[in-house]
Design an enzyme around this catalytic site. Sequence first.
Site, PDB file in Angstrom:
ATOM      1  CG  HIS A  10      -1.830   1.105   1.394  1.00  0.00           C
ATOM      2  ND1 HIS A  10      -2.931   1.263   0.592  1.00  0.00           N
ATOM      3  CD2 HIS A  10      -1.852   2.125   2.279  1.00  0.00           C
ATOM      4  CE1 HIS A  10      -3.602   2.348   0.975  1.00  0.00           C
ATOM      5  NE2 HIS A  10      -2.956   2.897   1.995  1.00  0.00           N
ATOM      6  CB  VAL A  36       2.994  -0.969  11.593  1.00  0.00           C
ATOM      7  CG1 VAL A  36       4.010  -0.662  12.661  1.00  0.00           C
ATOM      8  CG2 VAL A  36       3.244  -2.327  10.972  1.00  0.00           C
ATOM      9  CB  ILE A  39      -3.942  -1.808  11.352  1.00  0.00           C
ATOM     10  CG1 ILE A  39      -4.641  -0.506  11.772  1.00  0.00           C
ATOM     11  CG2 ILE A  39      -4.693  -2.518  10.232  1.00  0.00           C
ATOM     12  CD1 ILE A  39      -4.664   0.570  10.733  1.00  0.00           C
ATOM     13  CG  MET A  42       0.294  -1.913   8.369  1.00  0.00           C
ATOM     14  SD  MET A  42      -0.027  -0.262   9.038  1.00  0.00           S
ATOM     15  CE  MET A  42      -1.511   0.212   8.189  1.00  0.00           C
ATOM     16  CE1 TYR A  77      -4.644   1.965   7.715  1.00  0.00           C
ATOM     17  CE2 TYR A  77      -4.254   1.891   5.356  1.00  0.00           C
ATOM     18  CZ  TYR A  77      -4.091   2.509   6.568  1.00  0.00           C
ATOM     19  OH  TYR A  77      -3.373   3.666   6.643  1.00  0.00           O
ATOM     20  CG  HIS A  82      -8.691  -0.469  11.622  1.00  0.00           C
ATOM     21  ND1 HIS A  82      -8.252   0.339  12.652  1.00  0.00           N
ATOM     22  CD2 HIS A  82      -8.494  -1.752  12.022  1.00  0.00           C
ATOM     23  CE1 HIS A  82      -7.800  -0.410  13.625  1.00  0.00           C
ATOM     24  NE2 HIS A  82      -7.934  -1.688  13.276  1.00  0.00           N
TER      25      HIS A  82
END
Length: 123
Positions: A10, A36, A39, A42, A77, A82
């Site tokens: 991403h 990071v 989530i 991630m 995400y 999120h």
Amino acid sequence: MEEAKGVVMHVVLAKFKDGIAENKIEEIIKDFANLVNLIEPMKSFNWGKDVSSENLNQGFTHIFEWTFESTEGVAEYVYVAHPAHVDFANLFLSHVEKVLVIDYKPTAQYVRASEERRGEGDL
């Protein structure tokens, strides 16, 4: 070329608004990096500033890149909204002039056979 199984990158290119203090940009980047930890899908985060001499950046000054475990992880995400992403996006978008977002599944990496990868401090 074969795509990496599951992994999705991403990528966000950004140009911060004129007049945004450097310490505010640094604070935003720290908040970006902290995602990071918040989530689950991630897996990693990298960022940097444009250093190209080609002058083809179309005004973008910063790049942010995350590794997600899957396209479903990116969807969780971004598209499922999120809460950590929503909160951060509202802050981030209020400080940038323009943004470009790309998600991609990496293909095989090609490395010159005669060279070893070295760290920045290696001679």
